[in-house]
Design a protein around this motif. Structure first.
Motif, PDB file in Angstrom:
ATOM      1  N   MET A   1       0.827  -1.180   0.000  1.00 58.95           N
ATOM      2  CA  MET A   1       0.000   0.000   0.000  1.00 58.95           C
ATOM      3  C   MET A   1       0.870   1.241   0.000  1.00 58.95           C
ATOM      4  N   LYS A   2       1.082   1.794  -1.133  1.00 59.95           N
ATOM      5  CA  LYS A   2       1.951   2.957  -1.283  1.00 59.95           C
ATOM      6  C   LYS A   2       1.522   4.119  -0.404  1.00 59.95           C
ATOM      7  N   ALA A   3       0.230   4.347  -0.260  1.00 62.90           N
ATOM      8  CA  ALA A   3      -0.249   5.493   0.527  1.00 62.90           C
ATOM      9  C   ALA A   3       0.218   5.414   1.973  1.00 62.90           C
ATOM     10  N   LEU A   4       0.362   4.233   2.512  1.00 63.88           N
ATOM     11  CA  LEU A   4       0.794   4.100   3.899  1.00 63.88           C
ATOM     12  C   LEU A   4       2.289   4.349   4.052  1.00 63.88           C
ATOM     13  N   LEU A   5       3.038   4.091   3.019  1.00 67.10           N
ATOM     14  CA  LEU A   5       4.484   4.218   3.107  1.00 67.10           C
ATOM     15  C   LEU A   5       4.983   5.583   2.677  1.00 67.10           C
ATOM     16  N   ASP A   6       4.186   6.341   1.945  1.00 61.31           N
ATOM     17  CA  ASP A   6       4.562   7.662   1.454  1.00 61.31           C
ATOM     18  C   ASP A   6       3.549   8.692   1.949  1.00 61.31           C
ATOM     19  N   PRO A   7       3.695   9.124   3.209  1.00 60.07           N
ATOM     20  CA  PRO A   7       2.724  10.062   3.760  1.00 60.07           C
ATOM     21  C   PRO A   7       2.741  11.392   3.031  1.00 60.07           C
ATOM     22  N   VAL A   8       1.671  12.149   3.197  1.00 58.82           N
ATOM     23  CA  VAL A   8       1.568  13.476   2.596  1.00 58.82           C
ATOM     24  C   VAL A   8       1.393  14.506   3.699  1.00 58.82           C
ATOM     25  N   GLY A   9       1.613  15.758   3.369  1.00 63.20           N
ATOM     26  CA  GLY A   9       1.441  16.818   4.343  1.00 63.20           C
ATOM     27  C   GLY A   9       2.752  17.492   4.661  1.00 63.20           C
ATOM     28  N   LEU A  26      10.073   0.982  12.411  1.00 64.75           N
ATOM     29  CA  LEU A  26       8.843   1.495  13.009  1.00 64.75           C
ATOM     30  C   LEU A  26       7.632   1.009  12.231  1.00 64.75           C
ATOM     31  N   LEU A  27       7.639   1.185  10.925  1.00 64.30           N
ATOM     32  CA  LEU A  27       6.501   0.778  10.094  1.00 64.30           C
ATOM     33  C   LEU A  27       6.276  -0.728  10.152  1.00 64.30           C
ATOM     34  N   ASP A  28       7.351  -1.499  10.181  1.00 65.61           N
ATOM     35  CA  ASP A  28       7.211  -2.954  10.298  1.00 65.61           C
ATOM     36  C   ASP A  28       6.548  -3.335  11.623  1.00 65.61           C
ATOM     37  N   ALA A  29       6.948  -2.677  12.715  1.00 65.90           N
ATOM     38  CA  ALA A  29       6.361  -2.962  14.028  1.00 65.90           C
ATOM     39  C   ALA A  29       4.880  -2.597  14.050  1.00 65.90           C
ATOM     40  N   VAL A  30       4.520  -1.450  13.464  1.00 67.80           N
ATOM     41  CA  VAL A  30       3.120  -1.038  13.416  1.00 67.80           C
ATOM     42  C   VAL A  30       2.312  -2.042  12.598  1.00 67.80           C
ATOM     43  N   HIS A  31       2.852  -2.454  11.484  1.00 68.41           N
ATOM     44  CA  HIS A  31       2.160  -3.438  10.645  1.00 68.41           C
ATOM     45  C   HIS A  31       1.963  -4.753  11.408  1.00 68.41           C
ATOM     46  N   ARG A  32       2.987  -5.203  12.097  1.00 68.68           N
ATOM     47  CA  ARG A  32       2.957  -6.484  12.817  1.00 68.68           C
ATOM     48  C   ARG A  32       2.072  -6.419  14.066  1.00 68.68           C
ATOM     49  N   MET A  58       2.787   5.448  16.948  1.00 65.41           N
ATOM     50  CA  MET A  58       2.117   5.289  15.649  1.00 65.41           C
ATOM     51  C   MET A  58       1.214   4.070  15.737  1.00 65.41           C
ATOM     52  N   TRP A  59       0.040   4.156  15.106  1.00 64.51           N
ATOM     53  CA  TRP A  59      -0.887   3.043  15.137  1.00 64.51           C
ATOM     54  C   TRP A  59      -1.616   2.932  13.804  1.00 64.51           C
ATOM     55  N   ASN A  60      -2.175   1.739  13.580  1.00 68.63           N
ATOM     56  CA  ASN A  60      -2.968   1.484  12.372  1.00 68.63           C
ATOM     57  C   ASN A  60      -4.362   2.056  12.533  1.00 68.63           C
ATOM     58  N   LEU A  61      -4.925   2.524  11.440  1.00 71.58           N
ATOM     59  CA  LEU A  61      -6.319   2.957  11.378  1.00 71.58           C
ATOM     60  C   LEU A  61      -7.083   1.916  10.574  1.00 71.58           C
ATOM     61  N   VAL A  62      -8.161   1.423  11.149  1.00 67.64           N
ATOM     62  CA  VAL A  62      -8.982   0.427  10.463  1.00 67.64           C
ATOM     63  C   VAL A  62     -10.413   0.931  10.387  1.00 67.64           C
ATOM     64  N   ASP A  63     -11.121   0.516   9.346  1.00 65.52           N
ATOM     65  CA  ASP A  63     -12.516   0.916   9.214  1.00 65.52           C
ATOM     66  C   ASP A  63     -13.406  -0.025  10.025  1.00 65.52           C
ATOM     67  N   LEU A  68      -7.578  -2.241   7.011  1.00 69.37           N
ATOM     68  CA  LEU A  68      -6.565  -1.214   7.208  1.00 69.37           C
ATOM     69  C   LEU A  68      -6.748  -0.101   6.188  1.00 69.37           C
ATOM     70  N   VAL A  69      -6.894   1.144   6.681  1.00 69.30           N
ATOM     71  CA  VAL A  69      -7.097   2.276   5.784  1.00 69.30           C
ATOM     72  C   VAL A  69      -5.991   3.323   5.907  1.00 69.30           C
ATOM     73  N   GLY A  70      -5.087   3.143   6.842  1.00 68.64           N
ATOM     74  CA  GLY A  70      -3.995   4.099   6.994  1.00 68.64           C
ATOM     75  C   GLY A  70      -3.317   3.954   8.339  1.00 68.64           C
ATOM     76  N   GLN A  71      -2.547   4.961   8.668  1.00 66.09           N
ATOM     77  CA  GLN A  71      -1.849   4.997   9.944  1.00 66.09           C
ATOM     78  C   GLN A  71      -1.906   6.417  10.482  1.00 66.09           C
ATOM     79  N   ALA A  72      -1.790   6.527  11.782  1.00 66.34           N
ATOM     80  CA  ALA A  72      -1.760   7.829  12.447  1.00 66.34           C
ATOM     81  C   ALA A  72      -0.615   7.815  13.441  1.00 66.34           C
ATOM     82  N   ALA A  73      -0.156   9.006  13.781  1.00 64.33           N
ATOM     83  CA  ALA A  73       0.949   9.108  14.739  1.00 64.33           C
ATOM     84  C   ALA A  73       0.804  10.383  15.551  1.00 64.33           C
TER      85      ALA A  73
END
Length: 81
Positions: A1-9, A26-32, A58-63, A68-73
């Protein structure tokens, strides 16, 4: 999921090459695990100014269906690099 790995803003600039492995861990730990705490990393503002974020959580966002729809921190501190 490119959107999760390349944040915007404003903090979307990628970390310097020597810091990318830390961010990958960090991202691997959040995913796991669904979340991770204690990260510290250098970021680059849109203006190009470098700064450190510290004590990041950082944590996963789920609907509602658990997809999984994204991540927040959030972070407790920042300082100029």
């Amino acid at each position: 999921m490119k959107a999760l790995l390349d944040p915007v803003g404003p903090m979307a600039r990628r970390p310097s090459p020597d810091r990318r492995e830390d961010r990958r861990r960090l991202l691997d730990a959040v995913h796991r695990d669904g979340f991770a705490t204690g990260y510290r990393g250098q970021r680059i503002a849109k203006s190009g100014r470098r700064f450190w974020i510290e004590d990041v959580t950082m944590w996963n966002l789920v609907d509602g269906d658990g997809v999984l729809v994204g991540q927040a921190a959030t972070f407790q501190r920042w300082r100029d690099a």
